[in-house]
Design a protein around this motif. Structure first.
Motif, PDB file in Angstrom:
ATOM      1  N   GLY A 139       2.730   2.085 -10.148  1.00  0.00           N
ATOM      2  CA  GLY A 139       2.402   1.772  -8.762  1.00  0.00           C
ATOM      3  C   GLY A 139       1.870   0.369  -8.574  1.00  0.00           C
ATOM      4  O   GLY A 139       2.117  -0.262  -7.536  1.00  0.00           O
TER       5      GLY A 139
ATOM      6  N   VAL B 222       0.832  -1.200   0.000  1.00  0.00           N
ATOM      7  CA  VAL B 222       0.000   0.000   0.000  1.00  0.00           C
ATOM      8  C   VAL B 222       0.867   1.250   0.000  1.00  0.00           C
ATOM      9  O   VAL B 222       0.602   2.219  -0.736  1.00  0.00           O
ATOM     10  N   GLU B 223       1.925   1.240   0.798  1.00  0.00           N
ATOM     11  CA  GLU B 223       2.791   2.411   0.934  1.00  0.00           C
ATOM     12  C   GLU B 223       3.533   2.734  -0.357  1.00  0.00           C
ATOM     13  O   GLU B 223       3.597   3.896  -0.779  1.00  0.00           O
TER      14      GLU B 223
ATOM     15  N   GLU C 261       2.455   6.822  -6.859  1.00  0.00           N
ATOM     16  CA  GLU C 261       1.352   7.573  -7.451  1.00  0.00           C
ATOM     17  C   GLU C 261       1.498   9.080  -7.257  1.00  0.00           C
ATOM     18  O   GLU C 261       0.804   9.868  -7.914  1.00  0.00           O
ATOM     19  N   GLU C 262       2.382   9.528  -6.370  1.00  0.00           N
ATOM     20  CA  GLU C 262       2.551  10.956  -6.125  1.00  0.00           C
ATOM     21  C   GLU C 262       3.176  11.687  -7.311  1.00  0.00           C
ATOM     22  O   GLU C 262       3.039  12.900  -7.446  1.00  0.00           O
TER      23      GLU C 262
ATOM     24  N   LYS D 291       2.730   1.803  -3.411  1.00  0.00           N
ATOM     25  CA  LYS D 291       1.732   2.209  -4.413  1.00  0.00           C
ATOM     26  C   LYS D 291       1.428   3.697  -4.256  1.00  0.00           C
ATOM     27  O   LYS D 291       1.429   4.453  -5.238  1.00  0.00           O
ATOM     28  N   ALA D 292       1.179   4.124  -3.013  1.00  0.00           N
ATOM     29  CA  ALA D 292       0.860   5.526  -2.755  1.00  0.00           C
ATOM     30  C   ALA D 292       2.042   6.426  -3.095  1.00  0.00           C
ATOM     31  O   ALA D 292       1.871   7.506  -3.689  1.00  0.00           O
TER      32      ALA D 292
END
Length: 427
Positions: free
Chosen positions: A275, A49-50, A56-57, A52-53
């Protein structure tokens, strides 16, 4: 060492694994709970999750050859290589990625059925997830081929190789059998099914939906002898919004939806999402770390295989405890009013999925009772388009599907059993 009934991680190691998942023991809104519905979408690995986030930034295009775009492109290229070689065990072939694993299945099956210029029928089974079953049915109708369905073994909850061979002949263009049932947990002998099907027809295309099996055990497309296999990251500790499928060399170069000037074996349409690949690589890293805990190998595929082997042994031990219980708390097989469907003694043919019911309580009502006790499970019913054909093929009206994960411990299983006993005694 006898591992017929599994082999548990140490309590300390199991807890260290659980700590790596988001909300493993509680929900920030709904409080403490047991999440035993991993077949509907598994607990999320924090690192997946981390990353991926984090990826995505950035707005940069991963198809650029410099700067941040170039860095992002490596998530796609490295991720593609790792998914093919480490997760699928492929030595060649190509990767399909779509918004869901169901889409990858339709894409691959459609390519084969429309591209193969021979064959009068295609075969699948009554246990298949709708994405696999319906893909074969749809393209049989579209291409004018006979659609054949192998019935399930109502005792084991699986598909027997002998039964499959009754439906395969020299005119069968495609055979699609899932790696493991998403309701019974039964593991199919894909390698034997593929071997025997190819004895009947060496040119047959073999497809296997591995979505349910991938989080529990090793996929090996080379050993299995399949042309297509897929999995869904959201059921494999990862993120929603993507699905991955392997296609063999002979499928990879068949005419398919692609950009005209891309190479023949490229299946990506548009720019892949870095991501999604980064998140899956985090899952691969996690499994390899489990492998490192038990092996001195430096080979990534070997570590991954060892990690999945250890996950499978842990889950088999949890399954055995859930079924048999202990001196302190009885297992599902020994609680009055509880029925375990398609149960079998040899758990080496099972993933950690239990289909059950409690006499006198409707399935949806029973799921709600579990939820009120802080346990998340799910009912599979004849009224659901995802379940009707499958539960009917097993001779059931429905089932409660219980699916813990390897990061759960014996205390979680015992808590579930105590709650089950309380609900069953209330009838």
């Amino acid at each position: 060492m006898d591992t017929k009934n599994g082999l548990l991680f140490s309590d300390e190691y199991q807890r260290s694994l659980k700590e790596q998942f988001c909300y493993a023991d509680d929900d920030p809104k709904y409080g403490s709970r047991l999440f035993f519905e991993n077949s509907g979408g598994s607990l999320r690995l924090k690192k997946a999750v981390e990353v991926k986030a984090a990826v995505e930034e950035f707005p940069d295009c991963p198809e650029r050859v410099r700067g941040r775009g170039y860095e992002l492109s490596h998530y796609v290229s490295d991720g593609t290589k790792e998914i093919l070689e480490i997760v699928f065990g492929a030595k060649s072939g190509a990767l399909i990625t779509e918004l869901s694993a169901s889409q990858t299945m339709f894409h691959a099956v459609g390519t084969i059925m429309e591209g193969a210029g021979w064959g009068k029928n295609a075969v699948t089974s009554s246990l298949e997830h709708p994405s696999a079953h319906d893909a074969v049915e749809y393209y049989c109708e579209k291409t004018g081929r006979e659609f054949r369905v192998v019935p399930a073994n109502k005792t084991t909850g699986g598909i027997d190789p002998d039964e499959v061979m009754k439906y395969v002949d020299k005119d069968t263009v495609l055979l699609s059998i899932m790696a493991a049932s998403n309701i019974s947990g039964n593991i199919m002998d894909i390698k034997e099914i593929a071997r025997r099907a190819k004895e009947i027809n060496p040119d047959i295309y073999i497809v296997s939906d591995a979505v349910q099996h991938a989080p529990h055990a090793v996929i090996d497309v080379e050993d299995w002898g399949v042309d297509v296999a897929n999995f869904a990251p959201y059921k494999f500790f990862g993120v929603r919004g993507c699905g991955f499928a392997y296609v063999s060399d002979r499928v990879a170069v068949m005419s398919h939806r692609k950009l005209t000037h891309k190479p023949a074996n490229v299946w990506a349409l548009g720019t892949p999402t870095p991501g999604n690949f980064a998140a899956m690589m985090a899952v691969i890293d996690y499994v390899c770390e489990i492998g490192k805990h038990f092996s001195d190998s430096t080979d990534r595929r070997a570590l991954y295989v060892e990690g999945m082997h250890r996950i499978h042994l842990q889950e088999r031990a949890l399954l055995y405890r859930m079924l048999e219980g202990t001196n302190e708390v009885p297992g599902l097989r020994h609680i009055k009013n509880v029925e375990v469907y398609v149960d079998m003694e040899d758990l080496t043919y099972k993933d950690l999925i239990v289909a059950m019911g409690i006499k006198g309580i409707e399935y949806a009502e029973c799921s709600q009772k579990y939820l009120e006790h802080g346990v998340t499970i799910f009912e599979r019913l004849k009224s659901s388009p995802y379940s009707q054909r499958i539960v009917e093929s097993l001779g059931l009206e429905g089932a409660l599907r219980v699916s813990p994960l390897h990061c759960h411990g014996t205390d979680d299983i015992d808590r579930f059993l105590r709650i089950t006993k309380e609900i069953a005694e209330s009838v």
